[in-house]
Scaffold this active site. Sequence first.
Site: not given
Length: 452
Positions: A95, A237, A239, A241
């Site tokens: 992430s 961010d 990744d 999401d």
Amino acid sequence: MGRLFGTNGVRGVINRDLTAEKVMRLAASAGALLCGEIAVGRDGRTSSPMLRNVVVSGLLSVGCKVRDAGVLPTPALQHAVRHLGLDGGLMVTASHNPPEFNGIKVIAGDGVEVSRQREAEIEDIFFSGGPEPTPWNRIRTVSKLDALDPYKWAILSHVDRDVIRGAHLRVALDPGNGVAALSAPAIARELGCSVSTINAEVDGRFPGRESEPRPENLDGLRALVKASEADVGVAFDGDGDRAIFVDERGDAHWGDQSFALVARDFLAQNPGEAVATPVSSSRAVEDVVAAGGGRIVWTRVGSVIVSRAMVEEGVRLGGEENGGVMYGPHQPVRDGSMTMALILEIMAREGGPLSKLFGELPQYAQMKDRVACPEDLKQRTLEVLRESVEAPKVETIDGLKLRYPDGSWILIRPSGTEPIFRLYAEAENEERAAGIVEEHKRLVEEVIGSLD
Ligand code: MG
């Protein structure tokens, strides 16, 4: 039994906490539990190709069929799992963590990350020597999966494209060298926006900025918004999401403000519906939901918990203060590109500048602090605090949330990942918020001292 999973999947520094061997066994353990056809995706980190290969091997070793979706945002993989009726997914990502980290998010067949109970079952298999390997003649295949295009079109299908196109919005995007670079600019262009970008090359070293978008590290995006005279800036961010918004003046707004905007609009379209959010969320969210005739479903802190509550209780909107919005009609998980599309639709429909929309929301002063507390004292500290705190209303969904008649509140909560208690307070003004934090910080320290 040991623990592998943290708040959002398994994370660690690569080749130190998180080795290829460990991830292979983790993938095999998850594969043994999920069974069947599993999608695999990865973010743009330098270690992700290495982990992708062992994840695929681990899954094949226990008889799973693998669909390789390549490099894509986490929510795109989640969408593919649910939409195609696969049995699960494994996403190689850490992430927003720094570049030396990587990790695995395990996704269940419904597209939501697996529950804490399923994580514990995977840990059981992992720590009891790993699963039984499958016989040679039951090893299945690996094939490609195009998840990115269907995901982009799914997002576009959930907004009024004509209204957004008609507004001719200028959009500045900062994917932070993360995988949102593969979805967000294309979606914004498809919505008729003129798009300028910064940090839009996927680069696992994150040379542009820290991978976690926070108001204090968005100077580049702020400058781009000004230079390109954009109506809105959006930062994602690592990744993809989560999304954080910058208004046309260059001011960044934390995620509870953008979530409040989405919630206000959602309730205008869907009167009386419920909205799920953790107990740490701003009263601004509570106020707009109440004003819209809706109801809040409070949850413990953690995006998976919010998503799982949405699924279990049939709630169609959820969100967190860090920029994670879950739009259930699309999918009940955090999705940065979907959040961007929703805000663009709100801007197009309302017509005014984004700073005005944010300005219409209730504003409260927030204050955060922390108190060190050894792991083994957390539970007793919480019990003693519960007896000692004084407030007209005390809620115990996650830690202790104390509410006062003037609308201010404080949440005192043991961290799930660090040996600390976190304190969050919100009030009409900074003095009041600081006062509540100061008073309770002292109390928490006293209680820990008395138990030590
Ligand atoms: Mg993320």
